[in-house]
Design a protein around this motif. Structure first.
Motif, PDB file in Angstrom:
ATOM      1  N   VAL A 142      59.348   4.160  88.515  1.00 33.85           N
ATOM      2  CA  VAL A 142      58.747   6.114  88.734  1.00 33.85           C
ATOM      3  C   VAL A 142      59.714   5.985  89.535  1.00 33.85           C
ATOM      4  O   VAL A 142      59.589   7.996  88.927  1.00 33.85           O
ATOM      5  CB  VAL A 142      57.090   5.228  89.216  1.00 33.85           C
ATOM      6  CG1 VAL A 142      55.924   6.998  89.176  1.00 33.85           C
ATOM      7  CG2 VAL A 142      56.807   5.058  87.770  1.00 33.85           C
ATOM      8  N   ALA A 143      60.020   6.224  90.751  1.00 37.93           N
ATOM      9  CA  ALA A 143      60.281   7.065  91.296  1.00 37.93           C
ATOM     10  C   ALA A 143      62.062   7.725  91.182  1.00 37.93           C
ATOM     11  O   ALA A 143      62.126   9.156  90.727  1.00 37.93           O
ATOM     12  CB  ALA A 143      60.997   6.612  92.691  1.00 37.93           C
ATOM     13  N   GLN A 144      62.403   6.903  90.034  1.00 40.08           N
ATOM     14  CA  GLN A 144      63.457   7.674  89.329  1.00 40.08           C
ATOM     15  C   GLN A 144      63.098   8.915  88.317  1.00 40.08           C
ATOM     16  O   GLN A 144      63.292   9.744  87.722  1.00 40.08           O
ATOM     17  CB  GLN A 144      64.298   6.004  88.867  1.00 40.08           C
ATOM     18  CG  GLN A 144      66.033   6.453  87.722  1.00 40.08           C
ATOM     19  CD  GLN A 144      66.496   7.094  88.465  1.00 40.08           C
ATOM     20  OE1 GLN A 144      66.755   7.485  89.690  1.00 40.08           O
ATOM     21  NE2 GLN A 144      67.636   7.799  88.241  1.00 40.08           N
ATOM     22  N   GLU A 145      61.402   8.150  87.136  1.00 34.61           N
ATOM     23  CA  GLU A 145      61.512   9.406  87.103  1.00 34.61           C
ATOM     24  C   GLU A 145      61.151  10.769  86.755  1.00 34.61           C
ATOM     25  O   GLU A 145      60.903  12.031  86.740  1.00 34.61           O
ATOM     26  CB  GLU A 145      60.610   8.839  85.816  1.00 34.61           C
ATOM     27  CG  GLU A 145      59.846   7.658  85.223  1.00 34.61           C
ATOM     28  CD  GLU A 145      58.974   7.221  83.470  1.00 34.61           C
ATOM     29  OE1 GLU A 145      58.068   8.015  83.221  1.00 34.61           O
ATOM     30  OE2 GLU A 145      58.636   5.606  84.683  1.00 34.61           O
ATOM     31  N   VAL A 146      60.073  10.868  88.274  1.00 35.30           N
ATOM     32  CA  VAL A 146      60.049  11.546  89.294  1.00 35.30           C
ATOM     33  C   VAL A 146      61.819  12.494  89.453  1.00 35.30           C
ATOM     34  O   VAL A 146      61.434  13.750  89.556  1.00 35.30           O
ATOM     35  CB  VAL A 146      59.299  11.534  90.089  1.00 35.30           C
ATOM     36  CG1 VAL A 146      59.460  13.026  90.827  1.00 35.30           C
ATOM     37  CG2 VAL A 146      57.746  10.423  89.687  1.00 35.30           C
ATOM     38  N   ARG A 147      62.308  11.482  89.933  1.00 41.08           N
ATOM     39  CA  ARG A 147      63.551  12.330  90.246  1.00 41.08           C
ATOM     40  C   ARG A 147      64.304  13.103  88.780  1.00 41.08           C
ATOM     41  O   ARG A 147      64.539  14.167  89.529  1.00 41.08           O
ATOM     42  CB  ARG A 147      64.196  11.762  90.896  1.00 41.08           C
ATOM     43  CG  ARG A 147      66.099  11.779  91.442  1.00 41.08           C
ATOM     44  CD  ARG A 147      66.672  10.515  92.176  1.00 41.08           C
ATOM     45  NE  ARG A 147      65.734   9.555  92.776  1.00 41.08           N
ATOM     46  CZ  ARG A 147      65.660   8.698  92.851  1.00 41.08           C
ATOM     47  NH1 ARG A 147      66.296   8.098  91.596  1.00 41.08           N
ATOM     48  NH2 ARG A 147      64.961   7.707  94.407  1.00 41.08           N
ATOM     49  N   GLN A 148      64.111  12.317  88.149  1.00 42.68           N
ATOM     50  CA  GLN A 148      65.245  13.156  86.991  1.00 42.68           C
ATOM     51  C   GLN A 148      64.280  13.755  86.326  1.00 42.68           C
ATOM     52  O   GLN A 148      64.607  15.248  85.926  1.00 42.68           O
ATOM     53  CB  GLN A 148      65.209  11.727  86.315  1.00 42.68           C
ATOM     54  CG  GLN A 148      66.252  10.811  86.887  1.00 42.68           C
ATOM     55  CD  GLN A 148      66.309   9.715  84.994  1.00 42.68           C
ATOM     56  OE1 GLN A 148      65.236  10.007  84.311  1.00 42.68           O
ATOM     57  NE2 GLN A 148      67.006   9.150  85.181  1.00 42.68           N
ATOM     58  N   GLY A 149      62.856  14.436  86.345  1.00 36.28           N
ATOM     59  CA  GLY A 149      62.235  14.784  85.844  1.00 36.28           C
ATOM     60  C   GLY A 149      61.959  16.322  86.707  1.00 36.28           C
ATOM     61  O   GLY A 149      61.977  17.620  86.254  1.00 36.28           O
ATOM     62  N   TRP A 150      62.293  15.692  87.761  1.00 33.65           N
ATOM     63  CA  TRP A 150      61.637  17.386  89.200  1.00 33.65           C
ATOM     64  C   TRP A 150      62.649  17.591  89.740  1.00 33.65           C
ATOM     65  O   TRP A 150      62.542  18.409  90.606  1.00 33.65           O
ATOM     66  CB  TRP A 150      60.106  16.912  89.393  1.00 33.65           C
ATOM     67  CG  TRP A 150      58.808  16.530  88.208  1.00 33.65           C
ATOM     68  CD1 TRP A 150      58.630  18.135  88.087  1.00 33.65           C
ATOM     69  CD2 TRP A 150      58.529  16.268  87.196  1.00 33.65           C
ATOM     70  NE1 TRP A 150      58.250  17.897  86.473  1.00 33.65           N
ATOM     71  CE2 TRP A 150      57.660  16.750  86.571  1.00 33.65           C
ATOM     72  CE3 TRP A 150      59.238  14.750  87.240  1.00 33.65           C
ATOM     73  CZ2 TRP A 150      57.195  16.157  85.666  1.00 33.65           C
ATOM     74  CZ3 TRP A 150      58.173  14.793  86.301  1.00 33.65           C
ATOM     75  CH2 TRP A 150      57.185  14.740  85.544  1.00 33.65           C
ATOM     76  N   GLY A 151      63.353  16.427  90.062  1.00 36.63           N
ATOM     77  CA  GLY A 151      64.641  16.626  91.528  1.00 36.63           C
ATOM     78  C   GLY A 151      64.255  16.340  92.776  1.00 36.63           C
ATOM     79  O   GLY A 151      64.340  16.101  93.714  1.00 36.63           O
ATOM     80  N   PHE A 152      62.810  16.176  92.841  1.00 38.86           N
ATOM     81  CA  PHE A 152      62.029  14.932  94.289  1.00 38.86           C
ATOM     82  C   PHE A 152      62.550  14.050  94.307  1.00 38.86           C
ATOM     83  O   PHE A 152      62.656  13.432  93.701  1.00 38.86           O
ATOM     84  CB  PHE A 152      60.674  15.356  94.306  1.00 38.86           C
ATOM     85  CG  PHE A 152      60.096  16.852  94.078  1.00 38.86           C
ATOM     86  CD1 PHE A 152      60.136  17.521  94.523  1.00 38.86           C
ATOM     87  CD2 PHE A 152      59.132  16.718  92.438  1.00 38.86           C
ATOM     88  CE1 PHE A 152      59.443  19.259  94.024  1.00 38.86           C
ATOM     89  CE2 PHE A 152      58.476  18.266  92.567  1.00 38.86           C
ATOM     90  CZ  PHE A 152      58.773  19.267  93.203  1.00 38.86           C
TER      91      PHE A 152
END
Length: 362
Positions: A142-152
């Motif tokens: 899920v952290a990777q999804e956030v990283r890919q989607g928003w750059g956080f």
């Protein structure tokens, strides 16, 4: 350290279970913890007793006739926001998009990412990701999804598990054996799903898989437990009921199960089905592993990360049926590994990780 944890319900949803267990472990570690939540329909408290070391603050939330889903979400944010006292905490930590929207500046745990087509709900979801000043995820996927989607760059802190509670339910003492026997006498041999009937839980896929399984095992039952949410899945439930009638099957829908009887229900199951299409961790399935109940999960990257080789995986309906059938012939090596995995995930450790994270932000 004064910590306010916020959740959206008093019902036994995964995020609520997470919030209460984390709050209690933080309090035991010395933090001054307050849990804030909506109390729907006049609920006097949470679905289970909360450690007195934790302060509980509830905002009454009454269902109104004619409310749409959007109305309920918008009003939920307003009611919780009006009740919350931001000056009462050093750390404000929201566990879902409703509470994050309600309190403004906060830390947010992103358990999983949703997709909404209603503009107001989509905006609520987006704001709850973008506006918090720090983010936690319970899995790297899920952290990777956030990283890919928003750059956080969220910090990953896995869930804890009350493993001993579920392991004890599967014990050979007279009380535990009797509790499991009561469920089996009532339900027979059963496939269990916990979390209610909704699209994200893959409930209709499980219904179709069960219909295939019954061809060879006509006495097998399908049982659904849990399922309280602010979202409106009446359309999906109507589709579920229609599909069950078409297949000529009658699943047993228990609804919310009392917290003190849930471990025995899980321990007495022949197999635990976890065909979710979207998850952040899979706490209910981890509890099943703690009880020694075999688990079949949807073949998702996040579940591969969390469960490894301790569960069986399936994607399509036919595979789900065959894996559920195979899992009922218990693999002792897999069962032992599952119990070890669940037992190693403690809320005390999760609380320590959270406190370290909080200190880094103060």
């Amino acid at each position: 350290m004064r910590v306010s944890l916020l959740t959206y319900s008093t019902k036994p949803r995964g995020g609520v279970v997470h919030t209460l267990n984390l709050a209690e472990a933080l309090a035991q570690a010395g933090a001054d913890v307050t849990v804030w939540s909506l109390a729907r329909g006049g609920d006097p408290g949470f679905f289970r007793p909360v450690d007195p070391a934790v302060t509980v603050r509830l905002a009454r939330f009454d269902d109104l006739e004619g409310d749409t889903v959007t109305d309920r979400i918008v009003r939920s944010i307003a009611v919780l926001g009006d009740e919350f006292d931001s000056a009462a905490a050093d750390i404000v930590h929201a566990q879902d998009c409703i509470s994050a929207n309600a309190v403004g500046r906060c830390i947010r745990t992103i358990h999983h990412l949703d997709q909404f087509t209603t503009p107001v709900l989509a905006a609520c979801h987006e704001k709850a990701i973008v506006e918090p000043y720090a983010r936690i995820c319970v899995s790297s996927a899920v952290a990777q999804e956030v990283r890919q989607g928003w750059g956080f760059e969220p910090t990953v802190i896995p869930n804890g598990v009350q493993a001993s509670r579920f392991a004890d339910a599967a014990g050979d003492d007279l009380e535990s054996v009797a509790a499991c026997q009561q469920w089996r006498a009532r339900l027979g041999k059963y496939v269990l799903a916990v979390g209610g009937i909704e699209p994200r839980k893959g409930s209709i896929d499980l219904l179709d898989a069960y219909a295939l399984m019954r061809r060879d095992d006509p006495d097998l039952q399908l049982v659904f437990a849990g399922g309280e949410t602010l979202f409106d899945y009446r359309g999906y439930r109507a589709e579920f009921d229609s599909r069950a009638a078409e297949l000529g099957i009658a699943p047993i829908v228990l609804g919310p199960v009392p917290d003190d009887t849930l471990p025995a229900l899980v321990a007495a199951a022949a197999v635990f089905a976890f065909p979710s299409t979207k998850e952040g961790f899979g706490l209910a399935a981890m509890e099943a592993l703690a009880a020694g109940t075999p688990v079949v999960a949807r073949d998702l990257p996040v579940l591969r990360e969390v469960f490894g080789k301790t569960v069986r995986y399936a994607w399509a309906v036919a595979d789900l049926a065959s894996q559920l059938t195979a899992a009922m012939d218990i693999d002792r090596v897999r069962q032992s590994a599952g119990r070890e995995l669940a037992g190693g995930l403690t809320w005390d450790h999760a609380a320590e990780r959270h406190l370290d994270f909080y200190r880094s932000l103060l």
